[in-house]
Design an enzyme around this catalytic site. Structure first.
Site, PDB file in Angstrom:
ATOM      1  N   ASP A  58     -63.800 -16.886   2.723  1.00 30.87           N
ATOM      2  CA  ASP A  58     -62.992 -17.329   3.865  1.00 30.87           C
ATOM      3  C   ASP A  58     -61.909 -18.297   3.390  1.00 30.87           C
ATOM      4  N   THR A 121     -44.602 -13.657  11.018  1.00 27.34           N
ATOM      5  CA  THR A 121     -44.193 -12.544  11.871  1.00 27.34           C
ATOM      6  C   THR A 121     -42.976 -12.905  12.715  1.00 27.34           C
ATOM      7  N   ASP A 122     -42.230 -11.881  13.129  1.00 21.27           N
ATOM      8  CA  ASP A 122     -41.087 -12.115  14.030  1.00 21.27           C
ATOM      9  C   ASP A 122     -41.550 -12.535  15.424  1.00 21.27           C
ATOM     10  N   GLU A 123     -42.853 -12.341  15.724  1.00 20.84           N
ATOM     11  CA  GLU A 123     -43.341 -12.657  17.079  1.00 20.84           C
ATOM     12  C   GLU A 123     -43.285 -14.146  17.383  1.00 20.84           C
ATOM     13  N   SER A 149     -49.461 -14.894  18.427  1.00 18.09           N
ATOM     14  CA  SER A 149     -48.171 -15.372  17.908  1.00 18.09           C
ATOM     15  C   SER A 149     -48.074 -16.892  17.953  1.00 18.09           C
ATOM     16  N   LYS A 152     -49.675 -18.073  14.770  1.00 19.12           N
ATOM     17  CA  LYS A 152     -48.785 -17.832  13.618  1.00 19.12           C
ATOM     18  C   LYS A 152     -47.658 -18.867  13.624  1.00 19.12           C
ATOM     19  N   ASN A 177     -42.404  -5.227  12.782  1.00 21.76           N
ATOM     20  CA  ASN A 177     -43.592  -4.354  12.808  1.00 21.76           C
ATOM     21  C   ASN A 177     -43.652  -3.419  11.604  1.00 21.76           C
ATOM     22  N   ASN A 178     -44.795  -3.451  10.916  1.00 19.05           N
ATOM     23  CA  ASN A 178     -44.996  -2.584   9.747  1.00 19.05           C
ATOM     24  C   ASN A 178     -45.733  -1.305  10.115  1.00 19.05           C
ATOM     25  N   ILE A 189     -49.187   2.884  15.785  1.00 19.30           N
ATOM     26  CA  ILE A 189     -48.877   4.161  15.120  1.00 19.30           C
ATOM     27  C   ILE A 189     -50.126   4.863  14.589  1.00 19.30           C
ATOM     28  N   LYS A 203     -52.093   7.091  23.717  1.00 22.75           N
ATOM     29  CA  LYS A 203     -52.103   6.144  24.846  1.00 22.75           C
ATOM     30  C   LYS A 203     -50.892   5.211  24.743  1.00 22.75           C
ATOM     31  N   LEU A 204     -50.069   5.269  25.792  1.00 22.77           N
ATOM     32  CA  LEU A 204     -48.857   4.458  25.827  1.00 22.77           C
ATOM     33  C   LEU A 204     -49.035   3.343  26.856  1.00 22.77           C
ATOM     34  N   ASP A 270     -50.963  -1.740  30.998  1.00 22.11           N
ATOM     35  CA  ASP A 270     -50.079  -2.470  30.086  1.00 22.11           C
ATOM     36  C   ASP A 270     -50.785  -3.714  29.532  1.00 22.11           C
TER      37      ASP A 270
HETATM   38  P1  NAD Z   1     -54.792  -6.986   8.954  1.00 23.13           P
HETATM   39  O1  NAD Z   1     -55.471  -7.413  10.204  1.00 23.13           O
HETATM   40  O2  NAD Z   1     -54.688  -5.547   8.620  1.00 23.13           O
HETATM   41  O3  NAD Z   1     -55.464  -7.699   7.696  1.00 23.13           O
HETATM   42  C1  NAD Z   1     -55.828  -9.055   7.705  1.00 23.13           C
HETATM   43  C2  NAD Z   1     -56.736  -9.297   6.497  1.00 23.13           C
HETATM   44  O4  NAD Z   1     -57.056 -10.701   6.459  1.00 23.13           O
HETATM   45  C3  NAD Z   1     -58.066  -8.538   6.575  1.00 23.13           C
HETATM   46  O5  NAD Z   1     -58.352  -7.941   5.334  1.00 23.13           O
HETATM   47  C4  NAD Z   1     -59.090  -9.623   6.925  1.00 23.13           C
HETATM   48  O6  NAD Z   1     -60.385  -9.330   6.411  1.00 23.13           O
HETATM   49  C5  NAD Z   1     -58.466 -10.837   6.264  1.00 23.13           C
HETATM   50  N1  NAD Z   1     -58.879 -12.100   6.881  1.00 23.13           N
HETATM   51  C6  NAD Z   1     -58.840 -12.431   8.206  1.00 23.13           C
HETATM   52  N2  NAD Z   1     -59.307 -13.678   8.379  1.00 23.13           N
HETATM   53  C7  NAD Z   1     -59.649 -14.150   7.149  1.00 23.13           C
HETATM   54  C8  NAD Z   1     -60.170 -15.371   6.678  1.00 23.13           C
HETATM   55  N3  NAD Z   1     -60.490 -16.378   7.519  1.00 23.13           N
HETATM   56  N4  NAD Z   1     -60.371 -15.526   5.343  1.00 23.13           N
HETATM   57  C9  NAD Z   1     -60.069 -14.510   4.479  1.00 23.13           C
HETATM   58  N5  NAD Z   1     -59.592 -13.335   4.879  1.00 23.13           N
HETATM   59  C10 NAD Z   1     -59.371 -13.143   6.197  1.00 23.13           C
HETATM   60  O7  NAD Z   1     -53.344  -7.661   9.015  1.00 23.13           O
HETATM   61  P2  NAD Z   1     -51.923  -7.131   8.537  1.00 23.13           P
HETATM   62  O8  NAD Z   1     -51.322  -6.332   9.598  1.00 23.13           O
HETATM   63  O9  NAD Z   1     -52.067  -6.605   7.168  1.00 23.13           O
HETATM   64  O10 NAD Z   1     -51.130  -8.539   8.493  1.00 23.13           O
HETATM   65  C11 NAD Z   1     -51.154  -9.340   7.315  1.00 23.13           C
HETATM   66  C12 NAD Z   1     -50.258 -10.546   7.521  1.00 23.13           C
HETATM   67  O11 NAD Z   1     -48.926 -10.114   7.798  1.00 23.13           O
HETATM   68  C13 NAD Z   1     -50.663 -11.428   8.703  1.00 23.13           C
HETATM   69  O12 NAD Z   1     -50.469 -12.774   8.338  1.00 23.13           O
HETATM   70  C14 NAD Z   1     -49.704 -11.028   9.809  1.00 23.13           C
HETATM   71  O13 NAD Z   1     -49.480 -12.089  10.690  1.00 23.13           O
HETATM   72  C15 NAD Z   1     -48.464 -10.693   9.014  1.00 23.13           C
HETATM   73  N6  NAD Z   1     -47.556  -9.707   9.637  1.00 23.13           N
HETATM   74  C16 NAD Z   1     -48.022  -8.497  10.070  1.00 23.13           C
HETATM   75  C17 NAD Z   1     -47.126  -7.561  10.585  1.00 23.13           C
HETATM   76  C18 NAD Z   1     -47.577  -6.197  11.042  1.00 23.13           C
HETATM   77  O14 NAD Z   1     -46.754  -5.424  11.533  1.00 23.13           O
HETATM   78  N7  NAD Z   1     -48.843  -5.816  10.893  1.00 23.13           N
HETATM   79  C19 NAD Z   1     -45.772  -7.883  10.679  1.00 23.13           C
HETATM   80  C20 NAD Z   1     -45.338  -9.142  10.249  1.00 23.13           C
HETATM   81  C21 NAD Z   1     -46.241 -10.041   9.714  1.00 23.13           C
HETATM   82  O1  DAU Z   2     -43.853  -7.799  15.083  1.00 27.59           O
HETATM   83  C1  DAU Z   2     -44.837  -7.974  14.101  1.00 27.59           C
HETATM   84  C2  DAU Z   2     -46.211  -7.797  14.701  1.00 27.59           C
HETATM   85  O2  DAU Z   2     -46.395  -6.399  14.884  1.00 27.59           O
HETATM   86  C3  DAU Z   2     -47.322  -8.375  13.833  1.00 27.59           C
HETATM   87  O3  DAU Z   2     -47.166  -9.767  13.751  1.00 27.59           O
HETATM   88  C4  DAU Z   2     -48.695  -8.037  14.408  1.00 27.59           C
HETATM   89  O4  DAU Z   2     -49.714  -8.494  13.542  1.00 27.59           O
HETATM   90  C5  DAU Z   2     -48.791  -6.533  14.571  1.00 27.59           C
HETATM   91  O5  DAU Z   2     -50.027  -6.188  15.163  1.00 27.59           O
HETATM   92  C6  DAU Z   2     -47.633  -6.014  15.411  1.00 27.59           C
HETATM   93  O6  DAU Z   2     -47.761  -6.497  16.774  1.00 27.59           O
HETATM   94  P1  DAU Z   2     -47.529  -5.526  18.034  1.00 27.59           P
HETATM   95  O7  DAU Z   2     -48.298  -6.100  19.154  1.00 27.59           O
HETATM   96  O8  DAU Z   2     -46.095  -5.232  18.216  1.00 27.59           O
HETATM   97  O9  DAU Z   2     -48.228  -4.180  17.440  1.00 27.59           O
HETATM   98  P2  DAU Z   2     -49.198  -3.085  18.080  1.00 27.59           P
HETATM   99  O10 DAU Z   2     -49.354  -2.030  17.035  1.00 27.59           O
HETATM  100  O11 DAU Z   2     -50.410  -3.659  18.670  1.00 27.59           O
HETATM  101  O12 DAU Z   2     -48.295  -2.497  19.275  1.00 27.59           O
HETATM  102  C7  DAU Z   2     -46.987  -2.012  19.050  1.00 27.59           C
HETATM  103  C8  DAU Z   2     -46.408  -1.643  20.418  1.00 27.59           C
HETATM  104  O13 DAU Z   2     -47.082  -0.500  20.925  1.00 27.59           O
HETATM  105  C9  DAU Z   2     -46.564  -2.717  21.466  1.00 27.59           C
HETATM  106  O14 DAU Z   2     -45.423  -2.704  22.300  1.00 27.59           O
HETATM  107  C10 DAU Z   2     -47.804  -2.288  22.256  1.00 27.59           C
HETATM  108  C11 DAU Z   2     -47.728  -0.785  22.190  1.00 27.59           C
HETATM  109  N1  DAU Z   2     -48.998  -0.033  22.176  1.00 27.59           N
HETATM  110  C12 DAU Z   2     -49.979  -0.442  21.313  1.00 27.59           C
HETATM  111  C13 DAU Z   2     -51.154   0.286  21.227  1.00 27.59           C
HETATM  112  C14 DAU Z   2     -52.261  -0.149  20.285  1.00 27.59           C
HETATM  113  C15 DAU Z   2     -49.144   1.106  22.977  1.00 27.59           C
HETATM  114  O15 DAU Z   2     -48.239   1.483  23.749  1.00 27.59           O
HETATM  115  N2  DAU Z   2     -50.307   1.818  22.867  1.00 27.59           N
HETATM  116  C16 DAU Z   2     -51.322   1.465  22.033  1.00 27.59           C
HETATM  117  O16 DAU Z   2     -52.339   2.168  21.986  1.00 27.59           O
END
Ligand code: NAD
Ligand code: DAU
Length: 332
Positions: A58, A121-123, A149, A152, A177-178, A189, A203-204, A270
Site C-alpha cells: 500500500d 487528471t483533467d477532472e 476528482s 485528485k 480520458n485514456n 470503452i 449501456k449509455l 445517468d
Molecule cells: P486503475 O484503477 O486502472 O489502476 C489503479 C492501480 O492503483 C491499481 O493497480 C490498484 O491496485 C492500485 N492502487 C490503488 N490504491 C492503491 C494503494 N493504496 N496502494 C498501492 N496501489 C494502489 O487506474 P488508471 O485508470 O490506470 O489510473 C492511473 C492513474 O492515472 C490514476 O492516478 C488516475 O487518477 C490517473 N488518470 C487516469 C485517467 C484515465 O483515463 N483512466 C486519465 C488521467 C489520469
Molecule cells: O478524464 C480523465 C478521467 O477519465 C480519469 O481521471 C478517470 O480515472 C477515468 O475513469 C475517466 O473518468 P470518466 O468518468 O470520464 O470515465 P468513464 O469511463 O467512467 O466514463 C466515460 C464517459 O462514459 C462518462 O461520460 C460516463 C459515460 N459512461 C460510462 C460508463 C461506464 C456511459 O455512458 N456508460 C457506461 O457504461
C-alpha cells in the site's frame, strides 16, 4: 535516472507505462501496487523479471514506502482509486489512497531527496459547456465535481505545497480520458466492447451527450516519460491528443466496428453530477517539450483496442460478471 519506482503499475495506465519504459528505455522498474480489484498482475506477466520487480503493498504504508523510495532514483505515481461511479457510492477509499497515499509518498521523496512525478487528471478542472470555446490549460481554476476528482485535486495541491515548502523535485501531469489495452471492464470503452463480445447491449448514461477527450494510453506513457526526463521541476503539464467525442458517437462507432447495428444500445440512468465535457489544450507540452501523440486517428486506436479485448478474454472475463452486477444494482 535508471531505477524507477512506479506506484499503481498493475493498473491500466501504470501497466501501459511499465511496458512503454521496458520497450523504450534502459530503466529498471519496481512496481508498488496494492492489487485492489483494479490491479492485475497478469498485465505485467509478459515483461522480463530482469527489468521489472513487483512488490505488493500500500502506498499509505510509510515503512514500506520509505525503503522502496530510498532504493529508487525516481518515483512515478499512478496508484489511486480511479472510478467516478465507485467514488459516488464508496468515497472513503478515495480519501485514503489518493490523499493519504500521496502524502506518504511525498514525505518519503522529501526525506530521501528523490525526483517525483505525480500523475493526475483533467477532472480536477471540473467540466466545460458543450459550446465553450476554451479548453483546459495549466492555468484553469480547480473546480472538481466528484469525490474522485476532489481527492485528485487535493493530491495535486499536496504536491505543489511540497515543492514550494520543502523543495521537493516534483512535476505534475493532468491527462484526459485514456483508452487501450489492460483497462478494467468497469470503464466506458472496455465495458461496451466486452458487453458486445458477450451478447449484452452497451449501456449509455443519459442521452450520451457528454464529451470526453480520448487519448491512447501509450501516448500518455510517452508524455509522462518526456516530462520525467525533460520537464521543469515544479511545473504542471496537461496531456491530451485532440480526441473529443461525445459518448453516443463512441458507442455507435464501437457497435458499427464490431458488426452490429449502430442503435443496438440501451440508455440507462445517468451518473449523479455527471461532468458534461472535458477538453485539453496540450500546447505547453508540445511547445516546451516537443511531445506529439502517436495515435492521432481515434478509429485506428479503437480498432486495435477492440482486437486486444477480442484476443484477451482470459484477462478481462474474471471481472466481468461482478462489474455488471454492480451496475445492475445502480440501474446502469
Ligand atoms: P486503475 O484503477 O486502472 O489502476 C489503479 C492501480 O492503483 C491499481 O493497480 C490498484 O491496485 C492500485 N492502487 C490503488 N490504491 C492503491 C494503494 N493504496 N496502494 C498501492 N496501489 C494502489 O487506474 P488508471 O485508470 O490506470 O489510473 C492511473 C492513474 O492515472 C490514476 O492516478 C488516475 O487518477 C490517473 N488518470 C487516469 C485517467 C484515465 O483515463 N483512466 C486519465 C488521467 C489520469
Ligand atoms: O478524464 C480523465 C478521467 O477519465 C480519469 O481521471 C478517470 O480515472 C477515468 O475513469 C475517466 O473518468 P470518466 O468518468 O470520464 O470515465 P468513464 O469511463 O467512467 O466514463 C466515460 C464517459 O462514459 C462518462 O461520460 C460516463 C459515460 N459512461 C460510462 C460508463 C461506464 C456511459 O455512458 N456508460 C457506461 O457504461
Amino acid at each position: 535516472m535508471s531505477r524507477l519506482l512506479v506506484t499503481g503499475g498493475a493498473g491500466f495506465i501504470g501497466s501501459n507505462f511499465v511496458h512503454h519504459v521496458v520497450e523504450h528505455t534502459d530503466h529498471h522498474v519496481t512496481v508498488l501496487d496494492k492489487l485492489t480489484y483494479a490491479g492485475n498482475r497478469a498485465s505485467l506477466a509478459a515483461l522480463p523479471s530482469s527489468r521489472v520487480r513487483f512488490v505488493e503493498g500500500d502506498i499509505a504504508d510509510a515503512g514500506l514506502v520509505d525503503g522502496l523510495v530510498a532504493a529508487a532514483d525516481g518515483v512515478v505515481h499512478y496508484a489511486a482509486e480511479t472510478h467516478n461511479d465507485n467514488s459516488l457510492n464508496y468515497p472513503q477509499p478515495f480519501l485514503q489512497s489518493n490523499v493519504i497515499g500521496t502524502f506518504t509518498l511525498l514525505e518519503a521523496v522529501r526525506k530521501h531527496g528523490k525526483r517525483f512525478h505525480h500523475v493526475s487528471t483533467d477532472e480536477v478542472y471540473g467540466d466545460l459547456e458543450l459550446d465553450d470555446p476554451d479548453r483546459f490549460t495549466e492555468s484553469s481554476p480547480y473546480n472538481p465535481s466528484s469525490p474522485y476528482s476532489s481527492t485528485k485535486a487535493a493530491s495535486d495541491m499536496l504536491v505543489r505545497a511540497w515543492v514550494r515548502s520543502y523543495g521537493v523535485a516534483a512535476t505534475i501531469s493532468n491527462c484526459s480520458n485514456n483508452y487501450g489495452p489492460y483497462q478494467h471492464v468497469e470503464k466506458f470503452i472496455p465495458r461496451q466492447i466486452t458487453n458486445i463480445l458477450w451478447g449484452i447491449r452497451p449501456k449509455l448514461y443519459g442521452e450520451g451527450r457528454n464529451v470526453r477527450d480520448w487519448i491512447h494510453a501509450d501516448d500518455h506513457s510517452s508524455a509522462v516519460l518526456r516530462i520525467l526526463e525533460h520537464g521543469r521541476i515544479g511545473e504542471t503539464y496537461l496531456i491530451g491528443a485532440d480526441g473529443e467525442k461525445d459518448n453516443k458517437t463512441v458507442v455507435e462507432l464501437i457497435l458499427t466496428m464490431m458488426g452490429q447495428d449502430a442503435d443496438a444500445y440501451d440508455n440507462v440512468t445517468d451518473r449523479n453530477g455527471h461532468d458534461m465535457r472535458y477538453a485539453i489544450d496540450a500546447t505547453k507540452l508540445s511547445t516546451d517539450l516537443g511531445w506529439r501523440p502517436r495515435f492521432r486517428d481515434f478509429e485506428r486506436g479503437l480498432a486495435v483496442t477492440i482486437d486486444w479485448y477480442r484476443d484477451h478474454e482470459q484477462w478481462w472475463a474474471p471481472a466481468k460478471d461482478a462489474t455488471e452486477a454492480f451496475y445492475a444494482q445502480l440501474g446502469q
